[in-house]
Design a protein around this motif. Structure first.
Motif, PDB file in Angstrom:
ATOM      1  N   GLY A   1      -5.304   6.952  -6.113  1.00  0.00           N
ATOM      2  CA  GLY A   1      -6.580   7.097  -5.425  1.00  0.00           C
ATOM      3  C   GLY A   1      -6.592   8.354  -4.599  1.00  0.00           C
ATOM      4  N   GLY A   2      -7.750   8.651  -4.005  1.00  0.00           N
ATOM      5  CA  GLY A   2      -7.865   9.798  -3.124  1.00  0.00           C
ATOM      6  C   GLY A   2      -7.014   9.613  -1.881  1.00  0.00           C
ATOM      7  N   ASP A   3      -6.681  10.719  -1.226  1.00  0.00           N
ATOM      8  CA  ASP A   3      -5.777  10.644  -0.083  1.00  0.00           C
ATOM      9  C   ASP A   3      -6.378   9.862   1.082  1.00  0.00           C
ATOM     10  N   ASP A   4      -7.705   9.730   1.116  1.00  0.00           N
ATOM     11  CA  ASP A   4      -8.334   8.935   2.174  1.00  0.00           C
ATOM     12  C   ASP A   4      -8.177   7.433   1.926  1.00  0.00           C
ATOM     13  N   GLN A   5      -7.578   7.076   0.781  1.00  0.00           N
ATOM     14  CA  GLN A   5      -7.366   5.666   0.434  1.00  0.00           C
ATOM     15  C   GLN A   5      -5.953   5.177   0.785  1.00  0.00           C
ATOM     16  N   TRP A   6      -5.140   6.013   1.366  1.00  0.00           N
ATOM     17  CA  TRP A   6      -3.732   5.709   1.565  1.00  0.00           C
ATOM     18  C   TRP A   6      -3.503   4.370   2.259  1.00  0.00           C
ATOM     19  N   SER A   7      -4.207   4.107   3.338  1.00  0.00           N
ATOM     20  CA  SER A   7      -4.011   2.855   4.078  1.00  0.00           C
ATOM     21  C   SER A   7      -4.328   1.638   3.222  1.00  0.00           C
ATOM     22  N   ASN A   8      -5.416   1.703   2.478  1.00  0.00           N
ATOM     23  CA  ASN A   8      -5.792   0.589   1.612  1.00  0.00           C
ATOM     24  C   ASN A   8      -4.771   0.360   0.507  1.00  0.00           C
ATOM     25  N   MET A   9      -4.232   1.442  -0.023  1.00  0.00           N
ATOM     26  CA  MET A   9      -3.269   1.334  -1.109  1.00  0.00           C
ATOM     27  C   MET A   9      -1.936   0.780  -0.630  1.00  0.00           C
TER      28      MET A   9
ATOM     29  N   TYR B   1     -13.004  -4.738   3.567  1.00  0.00           N
ATOM     30  CA  TYR B   1     -12.787  -3.937   2.359  1.00  0.00           C
ATOM     31  C   TYR B   1     -11.298  -3.763   2.070  1.00  0.00           C
ATOM     32  N   MET B   2     -10.504  -3.549   3.110  1.00  0.00           N
ATOM     33  CA  MET B   2      -9.074  -3.358   2.895  1.00  0.00           C
ATOM     34  C   MET B   2      -8.442  -4.585   2.256  1.00  0.00           C
ATOM     35  N   LEU B   3      -8.830  -5.770   2.709  1.00  0.00           N
ATOM     36  CA  LEU B   3      -8.285  -6.999   2.134  1.00  0.00           C
ATOM     37  C   LEU B   3      -8.663  -7.119   0.666  1.00  0.00           C
ATOM     38  N   LEU B   4      -9.914  -6.781   0.358  1.00  0.00           N
ATOM     39  CA  LEU B   4     -10.379  -6.928  -1.009  1.00  0.00           C
ATOM     40  C   LEU B   4      -9.719  -5.916  -1.944  1.00  0.00           C
TER      41      LEU B   4
END
Length: 410
Positions: free
Chosen positions: A193-201, A171-174
Motif C-alpha cells: 500500500g501507499g506509505d500513508d497506510q503504514w499504521s493500518n498495515m 477503518y483501521m480495524l476493518l
C-alpha cells in the motif's frame, strides 16, 4: 537482479516489516500479495498508478496479485491524510465502481485461475453483514486505543476542530480484518500500500499474529507519487488525471506527463515505466533539451500502458503538430459545433467558452487582450471576431501554451 532489488533501485519501496523475508518471498515468486482500492469513483486515477505498476511487476516475477476492492470499507472511507470526512456512497454506486476498476486493472494484470494469475475480491463479502458484537469480541479486543491515536493515519483528522469520528476510527480495524481474512482464505502473506497506510498495515500483520500465532504475514509500503515540491502528483487545475479515456482523453493524459517538471521526469521514468534499468541509468545525467526527449519517452510509455500503443502514437503526433510543427492536426482533441451554432457566424468569445478555455465571455475577453489566444497559429485580439462555417475546415484554437483543441462543425 531479483525483482526486490529492482524495486529498490527504482525507488519504489518506502518501508517494509521484514526486508529479508519479503525479499526472499518476492524474488522466489512465492508471495500472494494484496493491494486495496477504495471505490470512491467509477475510474482509477494517476494516484493509483504506483500500485497498478507494482502489481504488474510482481506478477511478471511469478507472484500472485489479489486486488481487493473496498465495497465494505468504501462505505466509511479511509481517513489517512485527510482533513475532512468522505461522503457516504450507496451500495449500488460502490458495486458499479468496483466493476469499472476490474476492467481498468485488466490492462495491467492478468486475471485467471493460474498460480500467478490475479484474483479480485470485494471486502463487502465479509464486512457488510458483519455482526457488530461478534466483531468487537473477535477483533476489537486486540486493539489498544492509545496506540491507535498515535497512528499517522489519524494525524490530520485529530488536528481538525471536528476531530475524528468513531465511524472513521473503525477503518483501521476493518483494514486489519481484511488482511486477516485474506491470510486465512486466500493464503495472502503480504500486503502492499501507499506509505500513508503504514499504521493500518502494521495493524493487520499484528492481528494475524495475535489470532493465529503465526508470524509470517508481512507489509511493505510503496513510495507516494509526489512532485519535487512534495505535493501529490496526478492533479491538474481541472481535477484528477483519470485512467478512463472518457474522463481524461489519451491526448490530455499524454500532455500531463509531457509537461512534468524537469526535476520529476527521470524519477517518474524509473518508478512508472517498464523500460529496463539499463536504458534508464544513462538518462539520469540528461540535461536541457535531452530532458524534453525524456518527457516524450515518459508520456508515450505511460499513455501506451493505459490506452494502448495506437492511442499513444496519436497523442504523440498531436503533440508534435502543436509544439514542433511536424504533423497535421488530425489527432488533436476535438470540439464539435453544430450547423445551427455557425449558421449566422460564431464569435471568438463563444468558441473559447464552448471549448472550456474560459468560464465566461468576460474571462475569454481577458485572454484575448492578454494576447493568449491563437487560431491556426495567428494571434486573435479583437473580441468581435466572427467565424463562418467555411472557416472550420481546419480550425485549431490555442489558449496559452498548453490548451489546444481542433474545432469542427458536424
Amino acid at each position: 537482479m531479483g525483482i526486490y532489488e529492482e524495486l529498490v533501485e527504482r525507488g519504489l519501496i518506502a518501508q517494509v516489516t521484514d526486508e529479508a523475508k519479503v525479499r526472499e518471498l518476492v524474488n522466489a515468486g512465492k508471495a500472494t500479495f494484496y493491494i486495496g482500492f477504495d471505490p470512491t469513483a467509477d475510474s482509477l486515477h494517476v494516484g493509483h498508478f504506483m500500485a497498478l505498476c507494482l502489481m504488474k511487476r510482481l506478477q511478471e516475477a511469478g507472484n500472485k496479485p489479489v486486488a481487493l476492492v473496498g465495497g465494505g470499507t468504501g462505505m466509511i472511507g479511509d481517513p489517512s491524510g485527510r482533513s475532512d470526512m468522505r461522503s457516504m456512497m450507496t451500495n449500488d454506486i460502490i458495486d458499479h465502481n468496483c466493476d469499472c476498476f476490474r476492467k481498468q486493472m485488466s490492462r495491467f494484470i492478468h486475471f485467471g485461475d493460474g498460480d500467478s494469475d490475479a484474483i479480485m475480491v470485494n471486502n463487502a463479502d465479509w464486512l457488510r453483514d458483519l455482526n457488530f458484537m461478534e466483531f468487537m469480541r473477535s477483533v476489537g479486543v486486540h486493539f489498544n486505543v492509545n496506540n491507535m491515536l498515535r497512528a499517522r493515519a489519524y494525524e490530520n483528522r485529530m488536528a481538525r476542530e471536528g476531530g475524528l469520528t468513531f465511524f472513521e476510527m473503525s477503518y483501521m480495524l476493518l483494514q486489519a480484518y481484511d488482511f486477516y481474512r485474506l491470510y486465512c482464505d486466500k493464503g495472502c502473506n503480504l500486503q502492499f500500500g501507499g506509505d500513508d497506510q503504514w499504521s493500518n498495515m502494521l495493524a493487520g500483520a499484528d492481528l494475524i499474529r495475535k489470532k493465529t500465532g503465526h508470524d509470517d504475514a508481512y507489509a511493505m509500503t510503496i513510495t507516494l507519487l509526489t512532485k519535487s515540491d512534495g505535493t501529490k502528483m496526478g492533479k491538474t487545475s481541472g481535477g484528477a488525471v483519470w485512467l478512463d479515456p472518457n474522463k481524461t482523453s489519451p491526448y490530455d493524459f499524454y500532455q500531463y506527463w509531457r509537461n512534468v517538471d524537469d526535476g520529476d521526469v527521470i524519477k517518474c521514468i524509473k518508478m512508472l515505466t517498464f523500460l529496463p534499468l539499463e536504458e534508464i541509468r544513462p538518462m539520469e545525467s540528461w540535461e536541457g533539451e535531452k530532458l524534453n526527449e525524456a518527457k516524450d519517452i515518459l508520456a508515450f510509455e505511460l499513455t501506451k500502458l493505459v490506452h494502448g500503443e495506437e492511442e499513444a502514437e496519436k497523442a504523440r503526433e498531436a503533440s508534435k503538430a502543436l509544439f514542433a510543427g511536424g504533423a497535421d492536426s488530425a489527432n488533436l482533441p476535438q470540439m464539435t459545433l453544430t450547423s445551427a451554432d455557425v449558421a449566422d457566424g460564431i464569435g471568438i468569445l463563444d468558441i473559447i467558452v464552448k471549448a472550456g478555455f474560459a468560464a465566461t465571455k468576460n474571462e475569454a475577453r481577458r485572454a484575448l487582450t492578454q494576447g493568449g489566444v491563437t487560431v491556426n497559429g495567428d494571434k486573435v485580439e479583437d473580441p468581435k471576431t466572427v467565424y463562418e462555417k467555411k472557416d472550420f475546415e481546419d480550425f485549431v484554437l490555442k489558449k496559452g501554451k498548453k490548451k489546444f483543441v481542433k474545432v469542427v462543425v458536424e
